[in-house]
Design a protein around this motif. Sequence first.
Motif, PDB file in Angstrom:
ATOM      1  N   GLU A 122     -46.242 -13.441 -28.018  1.00 39.71           N
ATOM      2  CA  GLU A 122     -45.006 -14.213 -28.143  1.00 39.71           C
ATOM      3  C   GLU A 122     -43.791 -13.331 -27.878  1.00 39.71           C
ATOM      4  O   GLU A 122     -42.810 -13.775 -27.284  1.00 39.71           O
ATOM      5  N   THR A 171     -48.676 -18.929 -21.159  1.00 41.89           N
ATOM      6  CA  THR A 171     -47.630 -19.661 -21.879  1.00 41.89           C
ATOM      7  C   THR A 171     -46.421 -19.863 -20.981  1.00 41.89           C
ATOM      8  O   THR A 171     -45.855 -20.964 -20.920  1.00 41.89           O
ATOM      9  N   ASP A 231     -47.224 -22.518 -18.524  1.00 38.24           N
ATOM     10  CA  ASP A 231     -47.157 -23.837 -19.149  1.00 38.24           C
ATOM     11  C   ASP A 231     -45.712 -24.303 -19.325  1.00 38.24           C
ATOM     12  O   ASP A 231     -45.437 -25.494 -19.303  1.00 38.24           O
TER      13      ASP A 231
END
Length: 152
Positions: A50, A94, A97
């Motif tokens: 993240e 991520t 996406d």
Amino acid sequence: MPSRAQSFLSRDEEVGFGQSTAVWLVLVITRIIGRVIIRIDPGSATPIFEQLVRAVRTEVLAGRVAAGERLPAARDLADSLDVNAHTVLHAYQTLRDEGLIELRRGRGAVVTNAAADAEAVRDLAAGLVAAARESGLAADTVFAIIREEFDR
């Protein structure tokens, strides 16, 4: 061994005083990859993938990485940051996406035009926030409205 990625470590030292003096070292890994600065804090509660997503997203949305520009290969970036390649791949997936990058076989991760489009949306968001503040709407209410619109 020279590589495409230049790197350095920054160490922030903090000294605590009490009954005895103690020294804590907080290690923050900072890498400069091309023009992209990626800062990873292994001690953070935020997962490393993240942190990578946030760092790359920030650079892309700020325009410091242009559409069509290639990001480092996952293995190269993982080696540079001393993290697992699957961590970098998770971050790249991520970002894919979110529409910020495309993952192309043989070409790796390539920044999309979404960043340029995001600037127009950012301007609209600024107007929305100003209108919400004028109306006295709470941020959570505005987020709920936006979520409803996305779900349509």
